[in-house]
Enzyme design. Structure first.
Site, PDB file in Angstrom:
ATOM      1  N   ALA A 512      37.589 -18.516  72.236  1.00  0.00           N
ATOM      2  CA  ALA A 512      36.358 -18.382  71.444  1.00  0.00           C
ATOM      3  C   ALA A 512      35.373 -17.422  72.107  1.00  0.00           C
ATOM      4  O   ALA A 512      34.898 -16.461  71.486  1.00  0.00           O
ATOM      5  CB  ALA A 512      35.714 -19.749  71.247  1.00  0.00           C
ATOM      6  N   ASP A 538      45.180 -13.931  79.345  1.00  0.00           N
ATOM      7  CA  ASP A 538      45.126 -15.306  78.834  1.00  0.00           C
ATOM      8  C   ASP A 538      46.564 -15.749  78.622  1.00  0.00           C
ATOM      9  O   ASP A 538      47.338 -15.040  77.987  1.00  0.00           O
ATOM     10  CB  ASP A 538      44.347 -15.368  77.508  1.00  0.00           C
ATOM     11  CG  ASP A 538      43.965 -16.792  77.118  1.00  0.00           C
ATOM     12  OD1 ASP A 538      44.822 -17.691  77.260  1.00  0.00           O
ATOM     13  OD2 ASP A 538      42.826 -17.000  76.666  1.00  0.00           O
ATOM     14  N   ARG A 549      36.714 -20.620  65.038  1.00  0.00           N
ATOM     15  CA  ARG A 549      35.752 -20.032  65.971  1.00  0.00           C
ATOM     16  C   ARG A 549      36.231 -18.705  66.544  1.00  0.00           C
ATOM     17  O   ARG A 549      35.436 -17.817  66.789  1.00  0.00           O
ATOM     18  CB  ARG A 549      35.493 -20.977  67.161  1.00  0.00           C
ATOM     19  CG  ARG A 549      34.979 -22.306  66.770  1.00  0.00           C
ATOM     20  CD  ARG A 549      34.975 -23.327  67.888  1.00  0.00           C
ATOM     21  NE  ARG A 549      35.946 -23.175  68.948  1.00  0.00           N
ATOM     22  CZ  ARG A 549      37.225 -23.482  68.853  1.00  0.00           C
ATOM     23  NH1 ARG A 549      37.721 -23.921  67.725  1.00  0.00           N
ATOM     24  NH2 ARG A 549      38.034 -23.360  69.881  1.00  0.00           N
ATOM     25  N   ASP A 610      37.697 -22.097  79.916  1.00  0.00           N
ATOM     26  CA  ASP A 610      37.347 -23.414  79.380  1.00  0.00           C
ATOM     27  C   ASP A 610      37.594 -24.522  80.393  1.00  0.00           C
ATOM     28  O   ASP A 610      37.682 -25.689  80.020  1.00  0.00           O
ATOM     29  CB  ASP A 610      38.131 -23.695  78.091  1.00  0.00           C
ATOM     30  CG  ASP A 610      39.642 -23.714  78.325  1.00  0.00           C
ATOM     31  OD1 ASP A 610      40.080 -23.496  79.473  1.00  0.00           O
ATOM     32  OD2 ASP A 610      40.390 -23.950  77.357  1.00  0.00           O
ATOM     33  N   CYS A 666      40.855 -52.004  86.192  1.00  0.00           N
ATOM     34  CA  CYS A 666      40.930 -53.373  85.660  1.00  0.00           C
ATOM     35  C   CYS A 666      40.139 -53.492  84.361  1.00  0.00           C
ATOM     36  O   CYS A 666      40.512 -54.262  83.463  1.00  0.00           O
ATOM     37  CB  CYS A 666      40.422 -54.374  86.693  1.00  0.00           C
ATOM     38  SG  CYS A 666      38.654 -54.243  87.055  1.00  0.00           S
TER      39      CYS A 666
END
Length: 1090
Positions: A512, A538, A549, A610, A666
Site C-alpha cells: 500500500a 518486495d 488500497r 509492514d 492459563c
C-alpha cells in the site's frame, strides 16, 4: 492489512475490472462489454454532460424513499449493497459494515481534476462509494503532469475529466464514474451527498455553499486547494450534522473488583489493565452480582477517573451490597456539530486546526493569503508568475488591504518573505501536496457520507516551506523548461529537479505505501534522469484484499509479484522512470544482492514495510552506510512518519514501542474473560489439530527410527504430549470415512465445551476459595457452564460441519455432497455415540499466570514415552505403504476453505461457556487473523508527507530543525508535527561521536595495530569480538599469542567465518575503557583488509 469474512455463508463478490494485462493497457472488446454494465465509462464520458446527468440521475441522489442519515448516504429502502469482504476486508476493520453500506449508497461530485482532484477521486473510488462524478471544463496542460497520475503526454489538450474516467474506472468497476464538462449550476448539486471543489473562485464557492447549507437535507460542501507548498481545506456539513462515532475506537471497558455503598460510590476495577475512562464519560454496568440495581442499562457519568478506579454520579448508600463480578462499558454518544456557511466562516473562522505548533500564527496569515490569491486571479485573470517580484508585491498589497478592513482580527507583522514564496508557487499543484490533501479530503468525504469519525471543523491550513532548497533561489532558475516537471521547477528550481532526477533510491516494500510512493516518485521525476535509479524490492505476491488500497494493482495481477507489477505500472505513469524490481527480502541472507557497493551508491532509502523486524534491519544498514532513511507506517486512520538523517537525527531503533501485553497461558486455556482470549485459544487449537499434529505424524512416518530417537533424547513432558497426539491421529482418532470425521468433530465438541468445563468446575466448584480464603472465581475469572449439543442449534451444526470437512482434508477423504443438507448432516451426527463423562480426581489444571507451558512434568515421563513408542510401532505395521497426512496451514483470506468457520465456531462456543459476548465471522477474522486495519486515505497522507521530506533529504543541505516527524489521526482529525530528536552525543577527551559514526581502520591490520590505534585515542581495549566470537580478551593470557596475527586471519581461524569475495572489510565490536577505568561506548570499528 485486514481481512474479512462474510457473516453470510455464500456471498458473490462485487466485480472489478477484468480488462487488459497491466495498467493503461486495456482490451477494447472487453471495455465495450464493461461499458454496457455501467451508466458511465470511458466511452460514455465522451458524451460529457449529457451522459453525466443521466448517470447522476441513476445514482439516486436524495430522491426516492431511502432512509437518510444526516441527510447524507441513503440507507435502507430495499436490499443493502452486498460488501465484497475479500476485497474490502482491511477497510471493513476500520469502518465496519454500517459505514461501508452508507458509503456504497453515496454519490459524490469532484470539481477540478488537476492533481488534487485526481487523488481525491482515487481514494473515494478505492473506498467504494456508489458514484463519483468528475467535473472539469479545462484541458490537460503540461503542468498537470507534475501531479496528475491519470494524465500522460498523449492527453495534452483533452478534457481532464473525460481523460480521467478510464484510468479511474480500472480502480473499482463497482463505482459509477461519470463526467460533467460544462459550467456547473447549483441545482445540479442536489444529486449528491457530498461535493468537493479544488479549483473554484471564492464568489462561486460562497454561492454553491449557501445552496448546499440550506438544502434539505444539507449537502456536504468541501473546498480545498493546493498552491505550491501551501494548502487548505474548508468543510461545511450543514447546520446540524450528527457524528455517530467521533473517534472510531472500541468503547473502553473494565472488569469490576468492588463497588462501595456510598455517595458517590467508588468503583474499583481489577488491575489487569489500566482504565481509559475520562471524567465526564458515560458508562453502563452489566453482570454485577449483589448491587444489581446498577444493571438497569442506564448510562452514568464518570467522575474522578483514576488508572484503576472512578466514582459515578449516583447514591448507592441504600443499594444491595456488592458481591462479585460485573463489567463497566463506555457509552459512545453521538455528537451534533453546527457548521457555519463559508460566507460567515470567512469573516469568523473560529479556531484553526493546527498541525505544527512552531507555526502557531501561520493559519491566520494563510487564511488571508488564499483570499488575496482569489482576488488576484479575479483581477489579473491568471496566477502570479514564478519569480515575478511585481506579481508578488501586488498579491501582498491585496492581502494588506483585506487585513486593514478586519479591524479587531487583523494580522500583525505580515511575513512578506513567506507571501513571496506563496505567490511564486501559486500556480503549481505539487504531487506530495496533492497526495497529502487527497488523503485528508477523501477522509472528510467519507465522514460526510457516513457520520463515522469527527469532521474537520472547519478550516485547516498547511505549508511546507522548509522543503524549499536551503540556498536562496534564483528567479531565473524557476522558469519553465517546457517539461512535464515545469510545475515543480516553478517552486524548487531546475537545480533541485536535476538532483531528484539523478537520485539513487532504494525502496523496501511495494504494498500500500509502496504503490503510493512509486506513483509520487514517478510524478516528481525522482530517478528519471540518466544518472538516476530506483530499486524496489518486495518478496510478496498480490492478493485480492490488496486491491482496495494498493492502487497500482488490478485483479488480473493476483498471484503476481508485487514489485514487478508496481514498477511496471509506475513506468506507465512516467516512462522516464529508471526502476528495477526485485523479489528479494531485504535481510542478512540477501547481503550478497544488496552488497556494500549497492548501499554505498544510494542517495536515500524509503521504507514501505509492514513489520518492525524488517524496519530495524534496514535502520541498521542505513546507520552503517550513513544513508538517510524515510520511514512511515499506518494503522487504520492513523499514520506516522519519521525522518532518519545521518548525523542530524536519532535512528529508528533508538526508541521502541513497549511490547504488546500477552494474556497468561492459563487465562487463555482455562479462565478466559474476553473474546480475544477465546480467539487466541481457537487459533492455537486449529493449528495444533490441523497443522502441527499432522506435520508431526508425517515426520514420524518419513523416518520412524530417527523421530523415535529424538523423542527419547528429549524425554520431557512436551515430547510425551507430542507422541500422545501422534498416536491418537494414527490409532484411536484415525479417520477412514467421512462419517469418522463427523464422529471426531462431534466428540471434539463434547470434549471442548462440555467435558473440560465439567472437569474444571469439578476441580474448582463455584464456591471454591484460594489458599488465602478469597473466592477462587473472583474477577476477572468467569465461572463457566457446559454446553449441551443440539442439532437444532445451527452454530453447533456448523462447528461439526467445518471440523469434519477440515479433518477429512487432513486424511485425504473426499467430502460427500450430502453434507450441504442440514437434515442429512444432523442424521449423521445422531449416529455418533457420545460416552458419559466422569470427572477425575487427579487432574492438574494450571492456574499460575507465570506458567509458560501447560504440559506438567511427571517422574515417569520416560516410561510413558517408551510405552507410546511401542504402540506407535504397532500402528505403523497396520498402515498402508506411503501413508501420510495433509497438514493445513491457516489461511484467513479464503472464505470457502472453512478455516475461519472452525475458528469462529471454536471461539464462540467457548465464549458461550463463559458468558462472553460472541462475534461474527468477520470480527473473528480480524482478531484471529491478526489483521491490520488499513485505508487508502491515511496511506496517501503518509506518503505525501514523506515526499515533502524527500525534497530536503535530496537537497542535502537542511538542518535538523527543517525536518518534520508527523503523527496524524484522520479520525479526530489530529496532525502533530515536530522536529526529529537529535542523536545522543558521546564525548571522550577532544573527540565526540554518535550512533551514526563508524571508525575505519585500513591497511589489513594486526590485532596489535588495532590495540595501538585505540591507545593513541586514549582508549584501552579489553575485549574485541566478531559476531558472537571473542577474538581478544585481556583477561586470557593465551590471547596474547594472537597479537601479531592479521585480524582477517583471526576472523577466519578463530571465528571460523569465511568472508565472501564481495566483502573488502569486516566489523568488530570493541569494549574499551579510559585511563581511569571508566567504560567508554565507542562506535563500531570497520577493518579493511583489501
Amino acid at each position: 492489512m485486514v481481512n474479512s469474512n462474510s457473516s453470510l455463508d455464500f456471498m458473490l463478490p462485487v466485480k472489478r475490472t477484468t480488462a487488459g494485462a497491466e495498467l493503461g493497457v486495456v482490451d477494447s472488446e472487453l471495455t465495450k462489454k464493461q461499458c454496457t454494465n455501467f451508466s458511465s465509462s470511458a466511452a460514455a464520458a465522451a458524451a460529457a454532460a449529457a451522459a453525466a446527468s443521466s448517470a447522476v440521475g441513476m445514482a439516486g441522489g436524495h430522491s426516492g424513499s431511502d432512509g437518510v442519515s444526516n441527510g447524507k448516504a441513503p440507507i435502507g429502502g430495499g436490499q443493502p449493497a452486498e460488501i465484497d469482504e475479500d476485497l474490502h476486508s482491511r477497510q471493513l476493520a476500520v469502518y465496519g459494515r454500517e459505514t461501508m453500506r452508507r458509503l456504497f449508497a453515496s454519490n459524490v461530485l469532484i470539481s477540478g481534476m488537476q492533481g488534487l482532484g485526481a487523488e481525491i477521486a482515487k481514494n473515494l473510488i478505492l473506498a467504494g462509494v456508489k458514484s463519483v462524478t468528475l467535473h472539469d471544463e479545462g484541458a490537460v496542460e503540461l503542468w498537470d503532469l507534475s501531479s496528475g497520475f491519470i494524465f500522460s503526454e498523449e492527453d495534452l489538450g483533452k478534457n481532464r475529466a473525460v481523460v480521467a474516467v478510464p484510468k479511474l474506472q480500472e480502480l473499482n468497476n463497482a463505482v459509477i464514474i461519470s463526467t460533467l464538462t460544462s459550467e456547473l449550476t447549483k441545482e445540479q448539486l442536489s444529486n449528491f451527498q457530498a461535493v468537493v471543489f479544488t479549483d473554484i473562485s471564492l464568489d462561486k464557492a460562497i454561492e454553491f455553499d449557501d445552496y448546499c447549507h440550506q438544502h434539505q437535507p444539507p449537502i456536504a460542501f468541501i473546498k480545498s486547494e493546493v498552491r505550491g507548498l501551501f494548502g487548505h481545506v474548508f468543510c461545511d456539513f450543514g447546520p446540524a450534522f450528527t457524528v455517530f462515532d467521533v473517534d472510531g475506537e472500541d468503547p473502553h471497558t473494565g472488569i469490576i473488583a468492588s463497588i462501595s455503598n456510598d455517595n458517590p460510590p467508588l468503583v474499583a476495577c481489577v488491575d489487569d489493565e489500566r482504565l481509559e475512562f475520562q471524567d465526564g464519560d458515560l458508562v453502563v454496568f452489566s453482570e454485577v452480582k449483589g448491587m444489581e440495581e446498577l444493571n438497569d442499562g442506564k448510562p452514568r457519568k464518570v467522575k474522578q477517573a483514576r488508572p484503576y478506579s472512578f466514582t459515578i454520579e449516583e447514591d448507592t448508600t441504600n443499594y444491595s451490597v456488592y458481591e462479585r463480578g460485573g463489567i463497566v462499558t463506555q457509552v459512545k454518544e453521538p455528537k451534533v456539530l453546527n457548521f457555519k456557511p463559508l460566507r460567515q466562516a470567512l469573516k469568523d473562522p473560529g479556531d484553526f486546526l493546527l498541525s505544527d505548533f512552531s507555526k502557531f500564527d501561520r493559519p491566520q496569515l494563510l487564511h488571508l493569503a488564499f483570499q488575496a490569491l482569489d482576488k488576484f486571479r479575479g483581477e489579473v485573470g491568471r496566477f502570479p508568475l514564478a519569480g515575478s517580484e511585481e506579481d508578488a508585491q501586488k498579491l501582498i498589497a491585496i492581502l494588506s488591504d483585506i487585513n486593514r478592513n478586519l479591524s479587531d482580527d487583523s494580522v500583525e507583522g505580515i511575513d512578506q518573505k513567506l507571501l513571496k514564496t506563496f505567490a511564486f508557487g501559486a500556480r503549481a499543484v505539487l504531487n506530495p501536496m496533492a497526495a497529502m490533501f487527497g488523503g485528508i479530503v477523501g477522509q472528510e468525504v467519507v465522514k460526510a457520507c457516513s457520520g463515522k469519525f469527527h469532521p474537520l471543523f472547519q478550516f485547516f491550513y498547511f505549508d511546507s516551506v522548509e522543503s524549499l532548497p536551503s540556498e536562496p533561489l534564483d528567479p531565473n532558475d524557476l522558469r519553465p523548461l517546457n517539461s512535464r516537471y515545469d510545475a515543480q521547477i516553478s517552486v524548487f528550481g531546475s537545480k533541485l529537479q536535476k538532483k531528484l532526477e539523478d537520485a539513487k533510491i532504494f525502496m523496501v516494500g511495494s504494498g500500500a505505501l509502496g504503490c503510493e510512493f512509486l506513483k509520487n516518485l514517478a510524478l516528481m521525476g525522482v530517478c528519471c534522469g540518466d544518472g538516476g535509479k530506483l530499486t524496489v524490492t518486495d518478496d510478496d505476491v498480490i492478493e485480492k484484499s490488496n486491491l482496495s488500497r494498493q492502487f497500482l494493482f488490478r485483479d488480473w495481477n493476483i498471484g503476481q509479484a508485487k514489485s514487478t507489477c508496481a514498477a511496471a505500472a509506475a513506468s506507465l505513469i512516467n516512462p522516464r522512470l529508471h526502476v528495477e524490481a526485485l523479489q528479494n527480502r531485504a535481510s542478512p541472507e540477501t547481503e550478497n544482492v544488496f552488497d556494500d557497493t549497492f548501499w554505498e551508491n544510494l542517495s536515500v532509502v524509503i521504507n514501505a514495510l509492514d513489520n518492525v523486524t524488517a524496519r530495524l534491519y534496514i535502520d541498521q544498514r542505513c546507520l552503517y552506510f550513513q544513508k538517510a532513511l524515510l520511514e512511515s507506517g499506518t494503522l487504520g486512520a492513523k499514520c506516522n512518519t519519521q525522518m532518519v538523517i545521518p548525523h542530524l537525527t536519532e535512528n529508528y531503533g533508538a526508541s521502541r514501542d513497549p511490547p504488546e501485553k500477552q494474556a497468561p497461558m492459563c487465562t487463555v486455556h482455562s479462565f478466559p474473560h474476553n473474546i480475544d482470549h477465546c480467539l487466541t485459544w481457537a487459533r492455537s487449537e486449529f493449528e495444533g489439530l490441523l497443522e502441527k499434529t499432522p506435520t508431526e505424524v508425517n515426520a514420524y512416518l518419513s523416518n520412524p527410527s530417527e523421530y523415535v530417537s529424538a523423542m527419547k533424547n528429549a524425554g520431557d513432558a512436551q515430547a510425551r504430549d507430542t507422541l500422545e497426539r501422534v498416536l491418537e491421529c494414527l490409532d484411536r482418532d484415525r479417520c477412514e470415512t467421512f462419517q469418522d470425521c463427523i464422529t471426531w468433530a462431534r466428540l471434539k465438541f463434547e470434549d471442548y465445551f462440555s467435558n473440560r468445563v465439567k472437569q474444571l468446575t469439578y476441580t474448582f466448584p463455584e464456591d471454591a476459595v484460594t489458599s488465602s480464603g478469597a473466592p477462587f472465581w473472583s474477577a476477572p475469572k468467569r465461572f463457566p457452564r457446559p454446553l449441551e449439543f443440539s442439532c437444532e442449534d445451527m452454530s453447533h451444526l456448523n462447528f461439526v460441519l467445518s471440523g469434519a470437512i477440515l479433518r477429512a482434508e487432513t486424511f485425504g477423504i473426499p467430502i460427500p455432497e450430502w453434507v450441504k443438507s442440514s437434515e442429512k448432516l444432523a442424521n449423521a451426527i445422531d449416529k455418533v455415540i457420545v460416552p458419559d463423562f466422569l470427572p477425575r480426581e487427579d487432574v492438574k489444571i494450571v492456574t499460575d499466570e507465570k506458567a509458560t507451558s501447560l504440559s506438567t512434568a511427571s517422574i515417569d515421563d520416560a516410561a510413558v514415552i517408551n510405552e507410546l513408542i511401542a504402540k506407535l510401532g504397532t500402528c505403523l505395521k497396520n498402515l498402508p505403504p506411503g501413508y501420510k497426512m495433509n497438514p493445513i496451514q491457516f489461511e484467513k483470506d479464503d472464505d470457502t476453505n472453512y478455516h475461519m468457520d472452525l475458528i469462529a465456531g471454536l471461539a464462540n462456543m467457548r465464549a458461550r461457556n463463559y458468558s462472553i459476548p460472541e462475534v461474527d465471522k468477520l470480527k473473528a477474522k480480524f482478531i484471529a487473523g491478526r489483521i491490520i486495519p488499513a485505508i487508502a486515505t491515511s496511506t496517501a497522507l503518509a506518503t505525501g508527507l514523506v515526499c515533502l521530506e524527500l525534497y530536503k533529504a535530496l537537497d542535502g543541505q537542511h538542518k535538523v530543525e527543517d525536518y518534520r516527524n508527523t503523527f496524524a489521526n484522520l479520525a479526530l482529525p489530529l496532525f502533530s508535527m515536530a522536529e526529529p530528536v537529535p542523536p545522543k552525543v558521546i564525548k571522550h577527551q577532544d573527540m565526540s561521536w554518535t550512533v551514526w559514526d563508524r571508525w575505519i581502520l585500513k591497511g589489513n591490520p594486526t590485532l596489535r595495530d588495532l590495540l595501538q590505534w585505540l591507545k593513541d585515542k586514549g582508549l584501552n581495549a579489553y575485549s574485541i569480538s566478531f559476531g558472537s566470537c571473542l577474538l581478544y580478551n585481556s583477561m586470557f593470557p593465551r590471547h596474547k599469542d594472537r597479537m601479531d596475527k592479521k585480524l582477517v586471519d583471526l576472523v577466519k581461524d578463530v571465528a571460523k567465518f569465511e568472508l565472501p569475495p564481495y566483502r573488502n572489510h569486516f566489523d568488530v565490536v570493541v569494549a574499551c575503557e579510559d585511563d581511569e577505568d571508566n567504560d567508554i561506548d565507542i562506535p563500531q570499528v570497520s577493518v579493511y583488509f583489501k
